[in-house]
Design an enzyme around this catalytic site. Structure first.
Site, mmCIF file in Angstrom:
data_model
loop_
_atom_site.group_PDB
_atom_site.id
_atom_site.type_symbol
_atom_site.label_atom_id
_atom_site.label_comp_id
_atom_site.label_asym_id
_atom_site.label_seq_id
_atom_site.Cartn_x
_atom_site.Cartn_y
_atom_site.Cartn_z
ATOM 1 N N LYS A 146 43.753 45.185 22.068
ATOM 2 C CA LYS A 146 43.059 45.922 21.021
ATOM 3 C C LYS A 146 41.781 46.563 21.237
ATOM 4 C CE LYS A 146 42.991 45.646 15.927
ATOM 5 N NZ LYS A 146 41.552 45.968 15.840
ATOM 6 N N CYS A 193 -0.819 26.557 35.574
ATOM 7 C CA CYS A 193 0.099 26.535 34.731
ATOM 8 C C CYS A 193 1.551 25.828 35.300
ATOM 9 C CB CYS A 193 0.836 28.101 34.629
ATOM 10 S SG CYS A 193 2.012 28.183 33.095
HETATM 11 N N1 LIG Z 1 31.679 44.440 10.165
HETATM 12 C C1 LIG Z 1 32.084 45.186 8.819
HETATM 13 O O1 LIG Z 1 31.422 45.275 8.363
HETATM 14 C C2 LIG Z 1 33.443 45.532 9.103
HETATM 15 C C3 LIG Z 1 33.704 46.644 8.204
HETATM 16 C C4 LIG Z 1 34.922 47.103 8.244
HETATM 17 C C5 LIG Z 1 35.810 46.816 9.057
HETATM 18 N N2 LIG Z 1 35.345 45.853 10.212
HETATM 19 C C6 LIG Z 1 36.292 45.594 11.023
HETATM 20 O O2 LIG Z 1 37.600 46.456 11.267
HETATM 21 C C7 LIG Z 1 38.650 45.744 11.077
HETATM 22 C C8 LIG Z 1 39.539 46.475 10.071
HETATM 23 O O3 LIG Z 1 39.455 47.811 10.485
HETATM 24 P P1 LIG Z 1 40.836 48.714 10.659
HETATM 25 O O4 LIG Z 1 41.281 49.005 9.495
HETATM 26 O O5 LIG Z 1 40.330 49.629 11.698
HETATM 27 O O6 LIG Z 1 41.781 47.756 11.309
HETATM 28 P P2 LIG Z 1 41.854 47.097 12.663
HETATM 29 O O7 LIG Z 1 41.030 47.550 13.584
HETATM 30 O O8 LIG Z 1 42.114 45.737 12.588
HETATM 31 O O9 LIG Z 1 43.048 47.469 13.121
HETATM 32 C C9 LIG Z 1 43.626 49.123 13.288
HETATM 33 C C10 LIG Z 1 42.865 49.805 14.324
HETATM 34 O O10 LIG Z 1 43.037 49.062 15.574
HETATM 35 C C11 LIG Z 1 42.792 50.291 16.596
HETATM 36 N N3 LIG Z 1 43.713 49.858 17.803
HETATM 37 C C12 LIG Z 1 43.009 49.526 19.060
HETATM 38 N N4 LIG Z 1 44.027 49.362 20.016
HETATM 39 C C13 LIG Z 1 45.116 49.743 19.348
HETATM 40 C C14 LIG Z 1 46.475 49.732 19.739
HETATM 41 N N5 LIG Z 1 47.063 49.566 20.839
HETATM 42 N N6 LIG Z 1 47.642 50.188 18.770
HETATM 43 C C15 LIG Z 1 47.049 50.413 17.516
HETATM 44 N N7 LIG Z 1 45.885 50.682 16.980
HETATM 45 C C16 LIG Z 1 45.050 50.047 17.884
HETATM 46 C C17 LIG Z 1 42.976 51.573 16.011
HETATM 47 O O11 LIG Z 1 41.728 52.128 15.897
HETATM 48 C C18 LIG Z 1 43.316 51.431 14.797
HETATM 49 O O12 LIG Z 1 43.019 52.151 13.753
HETATM 50 C C19 LIG Z 1 38.462 44.524 10.397
HETATM 51 O O13 LIG Z 1 39.362 43.397 10.783
HETATM 52 C C20 LIG Z 1 37.061 44.021 10.923
HETATM 53 O O14 LIG Z 1 37.159 43.361 12.007
HETATM 54 C C21 LIG Z 1 34.390 45.321 9.999
HETATM 55 ZN ZN LIG Z 2 0.640 29.207 31.500
#
Ligand SMILES: NC(=O)c1ccc[n+]([C@@H]2O[C@H](COP(=O)([O-])OP(=O)(O)OC[C@H]3O[C@@H](n4cnc5c(N)ncnc54)[C@H](O)[C@@H]3O)[C@@H](O)[C@H]2O)c1
Ligand SMILES: [Zn+2]
Length: 677
Positions: free
Chosen positions: A119, A438
């Site tokens: 991912k 030192c």
């Molecule tokens: N830190 C923050 O404030 C904050 C805010 C929002 C979201 N997030 C992060 O983002 C996540 C949610 O984001 P999301 O809705 O994009 O979901 P996600 O990141 O959990 O999963 C979906 C995304 O994974 C990605 N992806 C990467 N490899 C992939 C693959 N092989 N196949 C399919 N998809 C793949 C794609 O971009 C897809 O849109 C949260 O779990 C969190 O970790 C963090």
């Molecule tokens: Zn010193």
């Protein structure tokens, strides 16, 4: 859980507010305020409450929506087929529960195949090809409407602008992740720091910030990459595609689309767990950041039967890795002095579990970094620990400020030895100037002092220096000369014979030269050649001690920075005390007789040194030639008067022969020096 409905309602409202704010920071501003782990915990808490109190569920809840929104500064693109998110699993049980849900729903208990994919931590992009030509690219946005970023995606070097071969659908949408490999990310941040640009918290933000630029010339300069992981719309519908997801990925590969090299397939939930563990083990060594792995039911027919829920397909799940970023409290900052005198601020933290270990210290690098982060003692900070890299403070959670936080003050005196701290204007690092006394730098300084090109004390190797310091016998170089036979014999593995030999070589080393003496002091950036130039220029130690910065830059090869190091060194009383003690112990050198500059044998001559000089070393040769008036240059040209060519001389020798420049071997050099020095 004993929450009343009312309490739950309030908690749900709070979580939704918080999550909406996190989403805005993350998806719209590309600048998350908290680590993913914090976001994921809040999201899981919300999902749990909504499950427990189904009446509270709302289609507008962040748990039901794909995060993100299309910025109005970009042209908008309505996706033909929504771009969804993924459900998450955080442990083995939830992955096995996922497999069971699939089987129950399909009313089929046969083991299923899964496509297994890292991912990638970047952002999802849709790329549309018509008749094999890239015609449009868009971000995911809120899943329905994304941003048109065609010009930017065209600049990504591994995205093909035309498909390979001649057998592809008239219209085909490829989906995948745009991300920034770690190496490129590190380089980009270095550059941004140097030019005062925006420094990105992590590669995902750097990728998102780079891709969502209104000026594609900026995107083109960013080290972005793309890996495809699925198909979107395919037209005509009659176009025959393979019947599994993994074979479709292979098909994308044949059309020239880049695929992640670590994708694989596995049998059943157990096979998926094996894959998870395999990739987790590789995680730190991968060239890009991943935050987990994705499992997708491989047979398309089964995917179709399973369908979708509000924000994600039922047939896929993302199994997350342990977080590499966490939040904690900065309790205090301590300043550590390294072996070379560099002073590093170290953050003392409320212990926190991150990147697989409990972390209670993180580096703050230097004053510039503290300023850039705007961090204060008492702040909630984001800590990152990836692989074996020292934990870092990456940002401050400003929303948690109470007003009681206090500024971090960089010491002006060394915390170990109390000497002045030197910080040159264009250097990030602050250093202790008490090189000779030192304790933090002691062993290093003493080893240098005793080394061959310095005091050349026979029998006083690195191990013995360690022993003498550990036994508390030597604190500064002058202490070497007060050692008694009894002191030395008391050390481990030290026979009386070698002890008395050491004392006589110490005695012999007291007769030295001013150049060697200066070199032995270990002044920053004063190597052998500079020390020799200083000695030749000033002739006496007193003159060097009293020299102003202006006088110091007069010396050959001494620029502003080196002059400052020398000046600060001699203005630190701790150092001059040691020098006085050395002189008192009888260290001496012959007075330098100023050679008549009119009669310097190499006055006005330019030479170049190349190859290996086995007898004296190149820097020694350089210093000695300079003392005889020669200018030592770095490359051979028609202005070169002679080339000193040691063993294994290469292109410089060839060039000199071409230009008919006189060539001296080492023997010729030694003969010349012994005649003229
Ligand atoms: N830190 C923050 O404030 C904050 C805010 C929002 C979201 N997030 C992060 O983002 C996540 C949610 O984001 P999301 O809705 O994009 O979901 P996600 O990141 O959990 O999963 C979906 C995304 O994974 C990605 N992806 C990467 N490899 C992939 C693959 N092989 N196949 C399919 N998809 C793949 C794609 O971009 C897809 O849109 C949260 O779990 C969190 O970790 C963090
Ligand atoms: Zn010193």
């Amino acid at each position: 859980m004993s929450d009343t409905l009312e309490q739950a309602q309030q908690k749900v409202a709070e979580l939704r507010n918080t999550l909406n704010e996190y989403n805005y920071q993350y998806y719209v501003l590309d600048e998350p305020s908290v680590p993913d782990a914090v976001y994921d915990r809040d999201m899981q808490a919300l999902i749990a409450l909504e499950k427990q109190y189904p009446t509270l569920l709302s289609p507008n809840s962040p748990s039901q929506k794909v995060g993100g929104a299309a910025l109005s500064s970009f042209e908008q693109v309505t996706h033909d087929m929504p771009m969804l998110s993924l459900d998450n699993a955080f442990d083995e049980e939830s992955l096995l529960a996922f497999e069971k849900r699939l089987k129950d729903r399909l009313k089929d208990s046969a083991t299923m195949d899964f496509s297994c994919e890292p991912k990638l931590d970047g952002l999802a992009v849709s790329i549309l090809y018509e008749n094999g030509e890239l015609v449009r690219a868009a971000t995911r946005g809120d899943g329905q409407v994304g941003e048109n970023i065609t010009a930017n995606v065209r600049t990504i070097s591994n995205v093909p602008l035309t498909l390979r071969g001649d057998h592809y659908p008239a219209r085909v949408e490829v989906r995948g992740e745009v991300f920034m490999p770690r190496e490129g990310f590190a380089k980009l941040n270095e550059q941004q720091k140097e030019t005062g640009g925006k420094v990105f918290a992590n590669p995902r933000n750097a990728a998102a910030g780079s891709l969502r630029q209104l000026d594609s010339k900026i995107t083109a300069k960013r080290p972005l990459m793309f890996y495809a992981y699925s198909l979107g719309v395919v037209q005509p519908e009659s176009f025959t595609l393979p019947s599994t997801h993994s074979a479709r990925l292979a098909q994308l590969g044949q059309w020239g689309l880049p695929l992640c090299p670590d994708i694989d397939t596995a049998e059943g939930g157990r096979g998926c767990l094996d894959y998870y563990n395999r990739i987790l083990e590789k995680r730190d060594n991968l060239p890009y950041d991943i935050d987990g792995v994705v499992f997708k039911v491989d047979r398309i027919e089964l995917q179709a039967a399973l369908g979708f829920v509000a924000r994600a397909p039922r047939w896929a799940i993302a199994q997350k890795f342990p977080a590499q970023e966490e939040v904690t409290t900065l309790l205090d900052v301590e300043f550590q002095v390294g072996r070379t005198g560099a002073i590093t601020p170290v953050a003392r933290l409320e212990p926190v579990f991150v990147g697989g270990v409990t972390v209670s210290n993180a580096t703050l690098h230097n004053q510039d970094e503290i300023t850039r982060l705007g961090v204060k003692i008492g702040d909630t900070v984001v800590i990152r620990r990836a692989g074996d890299v020292i934990p870092q403070v990456v940002s401050v959670v400003e929303a948690n400020r109470t007003g009681d936080e206090t500024d971090i003050t960089f010491p002006s005196q060394c915390p170990v030895c109390d000497s002045q701290v030197e910080k040159l204007e264009d250097e990030a690092v602050a250093r202790c100037t008490g090189g000779l006394i030192c304790a933090a730098q002691r062993k290093q300084a003493l080893k240098h002092f005793a080394s061959r090109k310095a005091f050349d004390i026979d029998g006083l190797g690195d191990k013995l220096v360690d022993q003498l310091v550990d036994a508390d016998l030597v604190h500064s170089p002058a202490d070497f000369f007060t050692l008694s036979l009894g002191d030395v014999v008391g050390l481990e593995r030290m026979a009386e014979k070698s002890a008395s030999k050491l004392l006589s070589s110490l005695e012999a080393s007291k007769k030295t030269t001013l150049a060697k003496f200066l070199y032995a002091l270990g002044i920053r950036e004063v190597g052998e050649a500079t020390a020799a130039n200083l000695a030749a220029h000033f002739e006496t130690l007193e003159a060097i001690r009293d020299a102003s910065l202006e006088a110091l830059v007069e010396v050959q090869d001494v620029g502003g920075v080196v002059a400052t190091h020398i000046f600060n060194f001699f203005n630190e009383s701790h150092n001059t005390d040691v020098i006085d003690a050395l002189l008192k112990e009888g260290v001496h050198w012959p007075a330098i007789e100023k050679p008549d500059s009119e009669n310097l044998p190499l006055e006005g001559k330019t030479c170049v040194i190349t190859g290996t000089l086995s007898e004296m070393g190149r820097s020694d040769a350089k210093a000695r030639l300079q003392l005889l008036g020669a200018k030592v240059a770095g490359s051979v040209s028609k202005n070169t008067d002679f080339l000193v060519a040691g063993e294994k001389a290469g292109s410089k020798l060839t060039k000199a022969q071409e230009l008919d420049v006189e060539v001296w071997d080492e023997a010729a050099l030694i003969a010349f020096l012994s005649e003229h020095e």
